[in-house]
Motif scaffolding. Structure first.
Motif, PDB file in Angstrom:
ATOM      1  N   ILE A  54       0.858  -1.178   0.000  1.00 41.97           N
ATOM      2  CA  ILE A  54       0.000   0.000   0.000  1.00 41.97           C
ATOM      3  C   ILE A  54       0.897   1.232   0.000  1.00 41.97           C
TER       4      ILE A  54
ATOM      5  N   LYS B  30      -2.292   0.169   7.852  1.00 44.83           N
ATOM      6  CA  LYS B  30      -2.360  -1.296   7.705  1.00 44.83           C
ATOM      7  C   LYS B  30      -3.533  -1.862   8.493  1.00 44.83           C
TER       8      LYS B  30
ATOM      9  N   PHE C 133      -6.764  -1.162   6.662  1.00 44.83           N
ATOM     10  CA  PHE C 133      -6.891  -2.040   5.504  1.00 44.83           C
ATOM     11  C   PHE C 133      -7.334  -3.438   5.933  1.00 44.83           C
TER      12      PHE C 133
ATOM     13  N   GLN D 254      -8.622  -1.799  -4.623  1.00 41.10           N
ATOM     14  CA  GLN D 254      -8.884  -0.394  -4.323  1.00 41.10           C
ATOM     15  C   GLN D 254     -10.106  -0.166  -3.423  1.00 41.10           C
TER      16      GLN D 254
ATOM     17  N   LEU E  88      -9.411   0.450   0.855  1.00 43.24           N
ATOM     18  CA  LEU E  88      -9.001   1.737   1.425  1.00 43.24           C
ATOM     19  C   LEU E  88      -9.571   2.844   0.547  1.00 43.24           C
TER      20      LEU E  88
ATOM     21  N   ILE F 111      -4.043   6.837  -3.225  1.00 44.52           N
ATOM     22  CA  ILE F 111      -3.885   5.558  -2.530  1.00 44.52           C
ATOM     23  C   ILE F 111      -3.701   4.489  -3.597  1.00 44.52           C
ATOM     24  N   ASN F 112      -2.609   3.759  -3.514  1.00 47.83           N
ATOM     25  CA  ASN F 112      -2.328   2.712  -4.487  1.00 47.83           C
ATOM     26  C   ASN F 112      -2.150   1.387  -3.740  1.00 47.83           C
ATOM     27  N   VAL F 113      -3.024   0.423  -4.028  1.00 46.14           N
ATOM     28  CA  VAL F 113      -2.968  -0.889  -3.398  1.00 46.14           C
ATOM     29  C   VAL F 113      -2.643  -1.921  -4.478  1.00 46.14           C
TER      30      VAL F 113
ATOM     31  N   TYR G  24      -1.140  -6.166  -5.135  1.00 48.01           N
ATOM     32  CA  TYR G  24      -1.084  -7.470  -4.481  1.00 48.01           C
ATOM     33  C   TYR G  24      -0.183  -8.407  -5.281  1.00 48.01           C
TER      34      TYR G  24
ATOM     35  N   SER H 269      -2.333  -4.499  -9.764  1.00 53.87           N
ATOM     36  CA  SER H 269      -3.390  -3.689  -9.151  1.00 53.87           C
ATOM     37  C   SER H 269      -4.759  -3.957  -9.769  1.00 53.87           C
TER      38      SER H 269
ATOM     39  N   VAL I 213       3.256  -1.085   4.061  1.00 56.45           N
ATOM     40  CA  VAL I 213       2.653   0.237   3.867  1.00 56.45           C
ATOM     41  C   VAL I 213       3.740   1.302   3.809  1.00 56.45           C
TER      42      VAL I 213
END
Length: 108
Positions: A17, A36, A39, A56, A59, A71-73, A75, A85, A105
């Protein structure tokens, strides 16, 4: 009646994140550990067996991090070699799991 159940197939995810703090904010900037925890709490509340993993939605700037401009999440399903993403599609019996130790994070 005969019943049959499929046990869930667990797929472990690693999550990164990145939160960019808005230059115009006067709000309190949360620590990486607080981000964290938000999330993980949202993941526990919003995610269910068989659902696709949409990074996304866990968060949100308006709901969770009003101090953020971006905000960039992302995995990883391969132990952290590559991160994505896009939406991760699940089969009906697939359950994505995220360990607190597998969430990284960065607040910049």
């Amino acid at each position: 009646f005969n019943y049959a159940f499929d046990l869930p197939t667990k797929t472990a995810l690693k999550v990164k994140i990145q939160v960019r703090v808005s230059e115009n904010t006067t709000l309190f900037v949360e620590t990486p550990n607080e981000v964290k925890n938000k999330f993980l709490a949202n993941f526990a509340k919003l995610y269910r067996l068989g659902f696709d993993f949409e990074p996304q939605i866990f968060l949100c700037r308006d709901r969770d991090l009003p101090f953020a401009s971006e905000i960039n999440v992302t995995y990883s399903t391969d132990g952290g070699t590559t991160y994505k993403s896009d939406i991760l599609e699940a089969s009906y019996d697939e359950k994505f799991t995220i360990s607190p130790n597998d969430v990284e994070v960065e607040v910049i």
